[in-house]
Design a protein around this motif. Structure first.
Motif, PDB file in Angstrom:
ATOM      1  N   GLY A 110      -7.351   3.532   4.070  1.00 27.56           N
ATOM      2  CA  GLY A 110      -8.328   4.515   4.530  1.00 27.56           C
ATOM      3  C   GLY A 110      -8.593   4.470   6.017  1.00 27.56           C
ATOM      4  N   LYS A 111      -7.921   3.576   6.749  1.00 28.01           N
ATOM      5  CA  LYS A 111      -8.191   3.411   8.179  1.00 28.01           C
ATOM      6  C   LYS A 111      -6.969   3.682   9.047  1.00 28.01           C
ATOM      7  N   ILE A 112      -5.921   4.215   8.419  1.00 23.35           N
ATOM      8  CA  ILE A 112      -4.729   4.588   9.178  1.00 23.35           C
ATOM      9  C   ILE A 112      -4.472   6.078   9.006  1.00 23.35           C
ATOM     10  N   LYS A 113      -3.542   6.609   9.767  1.00 23.05           N
ATOM     11  CA  LYS A 113      -3.215   8.022   9.663  1.00 23.05           C
ATOM     12  C   LYS A 113      -2.658   8.353   8.280  1.00 23.05           C
ATOM     13  N   LYS A 114      -3.065   9.477   7.724  1.00 20.00           N
ATOM     14  CA  LYS A 114      -2.602   9.877   6.398  1.00 20.00           C
ATOM     15  C   LYS A 114      -1.107  10.153   6.372  1.00 20.00           C
ATOM     16  N   ARG A 115      -0.561  10.556   7.498  1.00 23.95           N
ATOM     17  CA  ARG A 115       0.882  10.873   7.551  1.00 23.95           C
ATOM     18  C   ARG A 115       1.685   9.763   8.212  1.00 23.95           C
ATOM     19  N   ALA A 116       1.124   8.563   8.241  1.00 25.25           N
ATOM     20  CA  ALA A 116       1.846   7.425   8.804  1.00 25.25           C
ATOM     21  C   ALA A 116       3.052   7.081   7.922  1.00 25.25           C
ATOM     22  N   VAL A 117       4.018   6.411   8.523  1.00 30.32           N
ATOM     23  CA  VAL A 117       5.226   5.967   7.813  1.00 30.32           C
ATOM     24  C   VAL A 117       5.349   4.460   7.986  1.00 30.32           C
ATOM     25  N   GLY A 118       5.596   3.755   6.894  1.00 31.47           N
ATOM     26  CA  GLY A 118       5.769   2.309   6.961  1.00 31.47           C
ATOM     27  C   GLY A 118       7.234   1.915   6.962  1.00 31.47           C
ATOM     28  N   VAL A 119       7.516   0.772   7.561  1.00 34.23           N
ATOM     29  CA  VAL A 119       8.843   0.155   7.492  1.00 34.23           C
ATOM     30  C   VAL A 119       8.621  -1.327   7.226  1.00 34.23           C
ATOM     31  N   SER A 120       9.154  -1.818   6.117  1.00 37.18           N
ATOM     32  CA  SER A 120       8.975  -3.222   5.779  1.00 37.18           C
ATOM     33  C   SER A 120      10.199  -4.043   6.161  1.00 37.18           C
ATOM     34  N   LEU A 121       9.950  -5.118   6.895  1.00 39.58           N
ATOM     35  CA  LEU A 121      10.977  -6.109   7.215  1.00 39.58           C
ATOM     36  C   LEU A 121      10.695  -7.405   6.456  1.00 39.58           C
ATOM     37  N   ILE A 122       9.853  -7.301   5.439  1.00 35.81           N
ATOM     38  CA  ILE A 122       9.357  -8.463   4.697  1.00 35.81           C
ATOM     39  C   ILE A 122      10.266  -8.774   3.521  1.00 35.81           C
ATOM     40  N   LYS A 123      10.617 -10.033   3.372  1.00 36.59           N
ATOM     41  CA  LYS A 123      11.549 -10.444   2.328  1.00 36.59           C
ATOM     42  C   LYS A 123      10.819 -11.252   1.259  1.00 36.59           C
ATOM     43  N   GLY A 124      10.718 -10.679   0.077  1.00 34.21           N
ATOM     44  CA  GLY A 124      10.042 -11.354  -1.015  1.00 34.21           C
ATOM     45  C   GLY A 124       9.561 -10.352  -2.046  1.00 34.21           C
ATOM     46  N   PHE A 125       8.872 -10.840  -3.069  1.00 34.24           N
ATOM     47  CA  PHE A 125       8.312  -9.995  -4.117  1.00 34.24           C
ATOM     48  C   PHE A 125       6.850 -10.368  -4.334  1.00 34.24           C
ATOM     49  N   GLU A 126       6.192  -9.610  -5.177  1.00 28.06           N
ATOM     50  CA  GLU A 126       4.838  -9.967  -5.608  1.00 28.06           C
ATOM     51  C   GLU A 126       4.788  -9.923  -7.128  1.00 28.06           C
ATOM     52  N   LYS A 127       4.139 -10.919  -7.724  1.00 27.59           N
ATOM     53  CA  LYS A 127       4.011 -10.955  -9.177  1.00 27.59           C
ATOM     54  C   LYS A 127       3.092  -9.844  -9.663  1.00 27.59           C
ATOM     55  N   LEU A 135       8.287  -4.745  -5.621  1.00 25.47           N
ATOM     56  CA  LEU A 135       8.873  -4.803  -4.287  1.00 25.47           C
ATOM     57  C   LEU A 135       7.782  -4.613  -3.242  1.00 25.47           C
ATOM     58  N   ILE A 136       7.916  -5.280  -2.122  1.00 25.76           N
ATOM     59  CA  ILE A 136       6.898  -5.215  -1.069  1.00 25.76           C
ATOM     60  C   ILE A 136       6.744  -3.793  -0.536  1.00 25.76           C
ATOM     61  N   SER A 137       7.850  -3.073  -0.366  1.00 26.63           N
ATOM     62  CA  SER A 137       7.753  -1.695   0.139  1.00 26.63           C
ATOM     63  C   SER A 137       7.007  -0.810  -0.849  1.00 26.63           C
ATOM     64  N   HIS A 138       7.184  -1.074  -2.155  1.00 25.93           N
ATOM     65  CA  HIS A 138       6.471  -0.300  -3.176  1.00 25.93           C
ATOM     66  C   HIS A 138       4.978  -0.587  -3.115  1.00 25.93           C
ATOM     67  N   ILE A 139       4.632  -1.842  -2.891  1.00 30.47           N
ATOM     68  CA  ILE A 139       3.221  -2.231  -2.788  1.00 30.47           C
ATOM     69  C   ILE A 139       2.568  -1.535  -1.601  1.00 30.47           C
ATOM     70  N   ILE A 140       3.229  -1.590  -0.457  1.00 33.30           N
ATOM     71  CA  ILE A 140       2.706  -0.946   0.745  1.00 33.30           C
ATOM     72  C   ILE A 140       2.529   0.552   0.510  1.00 33.30           C
ATOM     73  N   SER A 141       3.533   1.170  -0.078  1.00 35.17           N
ATOM     74  CA  SER A 141       3.492   2.607  -0.333  1.00 35.17           C
ATOM     75  C   SER A 141       2.350   2.987  -1.270  1.00 35.17           C
ATOM     76  N   LYS A 142       2.192   2.208  -2.352  1.00 35.50           N
ATOM     77  CA  LYS A 142       1.144   2.515  -3.335  1.00 35.50           C
ATOM     78  C   LYS A 142      -0.252   2.239  -2.795  1.00 35.50           C
ATOM     79  N   LYS A 143      -0.419   1.123  -2.126  1.00 37.51           N
ATOM     80  CA  LYS A 143      -1.758   0.726  -1.684  1.00 37.51           C
ATOM     81  C   LYS A 143      -2.242   1.517  -0.479  1.00 37.51           C
ATOM     82  N   LEU A 144      -1.312   2.016   0.334  1.00 36.77           N
ATOM     83  CA  LEU A 144      -1.701   2.776   1.526  1.00 36.77           C
ATOM     84  C   LEU A 144      -1.399   4.272   1.403  1.00 36.77           C
TER      85      LEU A 144
END
Length: 362
Positions: A110-127, A135-144
């Motif tokens: 809620g504190k970033i631009k609505k049309r922002a685009v993310g790029v993940s360079l993070i290597k790992g998963f979340e349970k 996948l980390i990119s999926h988490i970022i996409s869903k949560k933001l």
């Protein structure tokens, strides 16, 4: 050109790889008409000899802890508040340990631009609570609620920043036009970027290769010969392909032969910190956490936690027997088995029939 219309870039993370990428991006935007010249970088605040790390970076234009000896251009601004760093950004580059992603997204929502685009360079998963992983990119996409692409590849931060030739990386981006923009943002004369649409496979390769590299470190620590190291890499690569094939159908076989795949596996297994610390784990008798503190200057290992996350999923799926290498590496990391059990696992599986993907596309 109206400066207000120029696209802004933020880098969230300032460890070794985060600093190297921020340095590249800050240089590149100065030569690109579509981007705002100011690049912000979120820095986890630390004190070095009584001085804030952000203050040192902004005054001396150098990250003296994680990227010593390499200057940033003056347009890179270090900030200790991730919201302040990202709130105006059109492109947000995530380069933190994967364990911090959830908390970071909660701060940014809620504190970033609505049309922002993310790029993940993070290597790992979340349970996942249900027994799987995300996948980390999926988490970022869903949560933001933003699209998030991935950049993974066969590169060591110290080599990229030293501008050693033939460093490569793979950008996973389904949006062709956006992929071209991001390629220009990251690419240099010494770091070449290929773009593929197979985002999930790019990211999964980047995570799983750290498990295999940890196993290679165990092989080194045990003093085994190159035959065992070759077998370790071959079995590990097959389990990487099988994992994508079974759990993420629709991926492409060709992606495994990009920089993010076999190339990254080889580089990390011979020169990465997971291999180095895993070898010391065998020879020193110290825990993974102790070695992390002693050897990594504040950075974190990704192989052991990723192995734990993957086997967490495999146990719930009752499929650990199909991934014996990933499973035994996790057990060794957690002290459930001795490192010598890896030898037994390799010898039991090396002569089995090579895995043939069923769902991967050509």
């Amino acid at each position: 050109m109206d400066v207000k219309k120029l696209k802004r870039v933020c880098v969230l993370g300032s460890g070794g790889w985060g600093s190297v990428i921020a340095r590249i991006v800050a240089r590149n935007v100065l030569c690109m008409r579509r981007f705002h010249p100011k690049v912000t970088m979120y820095v986890f605040e630390e004190f070095l000899d009584g001085r804030k790390l952000t203050e040192i970076i902004n005054k001396e234009h150098e990250n003296v802890k994680y990227c010593r000896g390499y200057k940033f251009t003056n347009n890179l601004i270090a900030l200790s508040d991730p919201v302040e760093a990202a709130k105006y950004a059109d492109y947000i580059i995530f380069v933190t340990p994967h364990q911090f992603v959830d908390g970071l997204c909660k701060l940014l929502y809620g504190k970033i631009k609505k049309r922002a685009v993310g790029v993940s360079l993070i290597k790992g998963f979340e349970k996942k609570s249900g027994g799987g992983i995300d996948l980390i990119s999926h988490i970022i996409s869903k949560k933001l609620a933003i699209p998030c692409h991935v950049l993974m590849g066969a590169n060591i931060a110290s080599e990229v920043v030293a501008e050693i030739k033939h460093c490569t990386s793979t950008l996973g981006c389904k949006n062709r036009k956006r992929g071209e923009v991001l390629k220009d943002l990251f690419e240099t004369d010494h770091l070449k970027i290929s773009v593929v649409a197979d985002e999930d496979t790019v990211e999964i390769c980047g995570a799983l290769k750290n498990i295999v590299a940890t196993g290679v470190g165990f092989v080194d620590g045990l003093g085994l010969d190159n035959r065992m190291k070759e077998a370790m890499l071959r079995l590990g690569f097959m389990e990487m392909m099988k994992f994508v094939d079974l759990f993420y159908p629709g991926g492409r076989l060709s992606t495994f032969f990009e920089s993010c795949g076999i190339a990254d596996l080889i580089v990390t297994s011979f020169a990465g910190r997971n291999r180095k610390c895993a070898a010391a784990f065998v020879t020193s008798g110290k825990t993974i956490k102790e070695l992390e503190k002693e050897m990594l200057n504040g950075q974190m290992l990704q192989g052991p936690p990723t192995a734990e996350e993957v086997t967490f999923m495999l146990r719930n799926e009752k499929m650990t027997d199909q991934f014996p290498l990933f499973t035994v590496i996790d057990q060794i990391c957690r002290g459930q088995k001795e490192a010598k059990e890896l030898t037994k696992c390799i010898e039991e599986n090396i002569l089995k029939k090579t895995y043939c993907p069923k769902n991967l596309k050509a």
